[in-house]
Design a protein around this motif. Structure first.
Motif, short mmCIF file in Angstrom:
data_model
loop_
_atom_site.label_atom_id
_atom_site.label_comp_id
_atom_site.label_asym_id
_atom_site.label_seq_id
_atom_site.Cartn_x
_atom_site.Cartn_y
_atom_site.Cartn_z
N THR A 1 56.35 -20.25 -13.58
CA THR A 1 56.11 -21.60 -14.09
C THR A 1 56.95 -21.82 -15.35
O THR A 1 57.75 -20.97 -15.73
CB THR A 1 54.61 -21.81 -14.39
N LYS A 2 56.72 -22.96 -16.00
CA LYS A 2 57.51 -23.29 -17.20
C LYS A 2 56.71 -23.00 -18.47
O LYS A 2 56.81 -23.72 -19.46
CB LYS A 2 57.93 -24.76 -17.14
N GLY A 3 55.90 -21.94 -18.40
CA GLY A 3 55.12 -21.53 -19.57
C GLY A 3 53.71 -22.06 -19.59
O GLY A 3 52.92 -21.73 -20.48
N ILE B 1 54.57 -23.20 -7.34
CA ILE B 1 56.01 -23.04 -7.12
C ILE B 1 56.69 -24.32 -6.62
O ILE B 1 57.76 -24.70 -7.14
CB ILE B 1 56.29 -21.87 -6.14
N PRO B 2 56.14 -25.04 -5.62
CA PRO B 2 56.87 -26.21 -5.10
C PRO B 2 57.25 -27.25 -6.16
O PRO B 2 58.42 -27.69 -6.17
CB PRO B 2 55.91 -26.78 -4.05
N PRO B 3 56.34 -27.66 -7.09
CA PRO B 3 56.78 -28.61 -8.11
C PRO B 3 57.84 -28.04 -9.06
O PRO B 3 58.70 -28.79 -9.54
CB PRO B 3 55.49 -28.93 -8.88
N THR C 1 49.61 -33.65 -10.14
CA THR C 1 49.43 -33.64 -11.60
C THR C 1 50.51 -32.79 -12.26
O THR C 1 50.97 -33.11 -13.36
CB THR C 1 48.03 -33.11 -11.98
N GLN C 2 50.94 -31.74 -11.60
CA GLN C 2 52.03 -30.90 -12.13
C GLN C 2 53.34 -31.68 -12.17
O GLN C 2 54.10 -31.60 -13.15
CB GLN C 2 52.17 -29.65 -11.26
N ILE C 3 53.61 -32.45 -11.12
CA ILE C 3 54.80 -33.30 -11.09
C ILE C 3 54.77 -34.31 -12.23
O ILE C 3 55.75 -34.50 -12.95
CB ILE C 3 54.92 -34.01 -9.72
N ALA C 4 53.61 -34.97 -12.41
CA ALA C 4 53.46 -35.96 -13.49
C ALA C 4 53.66 -35.31 -14.86
O ALA C 4 54.24 -35.91 -15.78
CB ALA C 4 52.08 -36.61 -13.41
N GLN C 5 53.18 -34.08 -14.99
CA GLN C 5 53.34 -33.34 -16.25
C GLN C 5 54.81 -33.10 -16.55
O GLN C 5 55.27 -33.33 -17.67
CB GLN C 5 52.59 -32.01 -16.13
N GLY D 1 69.49 -36.64 -3.37
CA GLY D 1 68.13 -36.31 -3.77
C GLY D 1 67.70 -34.93 -3.29
O GLY D 1 68.37 -34.30 -2.47
N VAL D 2 66.56 -34.49 -3.81
CA VAL D 2 66.02 -33.16 -3.50
C VAL D 2 64.65 -33.31 -2.83
O VAL D 2 63.81 -34.10 -3.28
CB VAL D 2 65.87 -32.31 -4.79
N MET D 3 64.45 -32.55 -1.77
CA MET D 3 63.16 -32.50 -1.11
C MET D 3 62.70 -31.05 -1.07
O MET D 3 63.50 -30.15 -0.85
CB MET D 3 63.25 -33.06 0.31
N VAL D 4 61.41 -30.85 -1.29
CA VAL D 4 60.82 -29.52 -1.14
C VAL D 4 59.82 -29.57 0.01
O VAL D 4 58.94 -30.45 0.04
CB VAL D 4 60.13 -29.04 -2.44
N TYR D 5 59.97 -28.65 0.94
CA TYR D 5 59.01 -28.47 2.03
C TYR D 5 58.26 -27.18 1.76
O TYR D 5 58.87 -26.14 1.47
CB TYR D 5 59.74 -28.37 3.38
#
Length: 311
Positions: A67-69, A101-103, A126-130, A232-236
C-alpha cells in the motif's frame, strides 16, 4: 489434522480441481487458516500519523508493504471493528490486505473520472477516493440494490464526496465509449479466496459457478474496456484462483480487442500465472498479470491484471 483432508470432507470437487492448480500442502494449510485482520487508515477523515498513533494505543500494527503507507495488519484475531470508535467515525476501513492491491495498481489521480463497475461493499471505492483526495468523480456501480445501499452507507461513513452510486448491470456502461480515465472491474467471482473468512464459500463452491462467473466476467470486461478512454488504465481483479475466471478472461479481452497488458511491480510474493489450463493455451502476455495464492503473503487469494487502451 490435515487441512486438505478437512476440505475433502467439505467439498471433494474443490480439492480435486485446485490440487491440479497448486500441488503444495501449504495452499490448503493457508486456505484453512483464519485470515489476518487488516485495516486501511482513511486520510479523507484525518492525518495518517495521528490516526495511526490512536490505533497503536490499542493494537500492534504491521505495515502492509504494497500500500502507500496507509494499510496495516493488526496482530491479533479478536478484533470487533463495530465496537471501535475509529470505525464508526470512518477513520479506519476494515479491508483485506490483498483487496487493497487493485486500487494501488489503478493509481487514480485527483480530478479524474473513474468507473468502479462492481463497487459494493465499497472498500476499494473509498480507497480510490482517498487517492483522488476527494477531487474528481467516481461512478460507483453495483447490479443489486441491496448491495448498493451498503455501498452508500460505507461511502458516507468514509466521507467520500465525489461518488455517484448507480444500480445497473455493469455491461450497461459499454454504451459510454471512451469516457472514463480509469476503470476498476473487481468482478463477481466464485470467491475461493474468501474461504479463509468463511467456510461457506467452500461448501457452496461448484464448477458450475466458475463457468457462470466466467461468462459474466467476459461480458463485463468487454464493456469496461469499451468505456475506457484511449490512453486510460483498467484493472481487472477477482478474489478467486480459477484460471477460467482469471487468465482466461484476460486472454479473451486480448483476443477481442486491442488491449495491452502492463507488468505490475509491487513488493509482494506471487505464484506464476497460468498459461495453459484444461487444454486451453493463453497468450504469453498473460504472464504480466499477478496471481496470489493464500500462502504467498498470508492473505486471501487474489488475481490482478493491469490493462491499458492504446491512444
Amino acid at each position: 489434522m490435515n487441512p486438505k483432508e478437512e476440505f475433502k470432507k467439505i467439498n471433494p470437487r474443490l480439492v480435486e480441481r485446485y490440487s491440479k492448480l497448486d500441488e503444495s500442502e501449504e495452499f490448503w494449510a493457508y486456505l484453512y487458516k483464519p485470515i489476518r485482520p487488516s485495516i486501511r487508515i482513511n486520510t479523507l477523515k484525518g492525518e495518517l500519523n495521528e490516526i495511526k498513533n490512536l490505533l497503536e494505543e490499542k493494537f500492534e500494527l504491521e505495515e502492509i508493504p504494497w500500500t502507500k503507507g496507509e494499510g496495516f495488519f493488526i496482530k491479533r484475531y479478536d478484533v470487533n471493528f463495530g465496537e471501535l470508535i475509529e470505525y464508526s467515525l470512518g477513520l479506519i476501513i476494515p479491508q483485506e490486505a490483498s483487496s487493497m492491491i487493485p486500487p494501488v495498481v489503478l493509481d487514480p489521480q485527483p480530478g479524474e473520472f473513474i468507473l468502479d463497475m462492481a463497487a459494493a461493499p465499497g472498500s476499494k471505492t473509498t480507497q480510490i477516493a482517498q487517492y483522488m483526495e476527494n477531487k474528481g468523480c467516481i461512478i460507483a456501480n453495483d447490479a443489486k440494490r441491496d448491495r448498493a445501499n451498503i455501498l452508500i452507507a460505507n461511502l458516507n461513513r468514509a466521507g467520500v464526496l465525489i461518488a455517484k452510486v448507480t444500480v445497473r448491470d455493469g455491461a450497461y456502461f459499454g454504451r459510454y465509449e471512451n469516457t472514463f480515465d480509469r476503470v476498476l472491474l473487481d468482478a463477481p467471482c466464485s470467491s475461493v479466496g474468501m474461504i479463509r473468512k468463511n467456510f461457506k464459500f467452500a461448501k457452496t463452491w461448484s464448477v458450475g459457478k466458475v463457468y457462470y462467473h466466467s461468462k459474466l466476467q467476459k461480458r463485463l470486461i468487454l464493456a469496461a474496456y469499451k468505456a475506457l478512454k484511449p490512453g486510460g488504465v483498467m484493472v481487472y481483479s477477482t478474489c478467486t484462483v480459477d484460471p477460467v475466471e482469471n487468465e482466461e478472461v484476460v486472454d479473451f479481452l486480448l483476443q477481442k480487442t486491442d488491449a495491452k497488458l502492463e507488468k505490475i511491480k509491487l513488493p509482494l510474493k506471487k505464484t506464476p500465472p497460468v498459461l495453459e489450463w484444461e487444454g486451453k493455451k493463453y497468450s504469453e502476455e498473460v504472464a504480466k498479470t499477478v496471481r496470489i495464492h493464500p500462502q504467498d503473503n498470508d492473505t486471501e487469494a487474489f488475481y490482478i491484471a493491469k490493462i491499458v487502451k492504446p491512444k
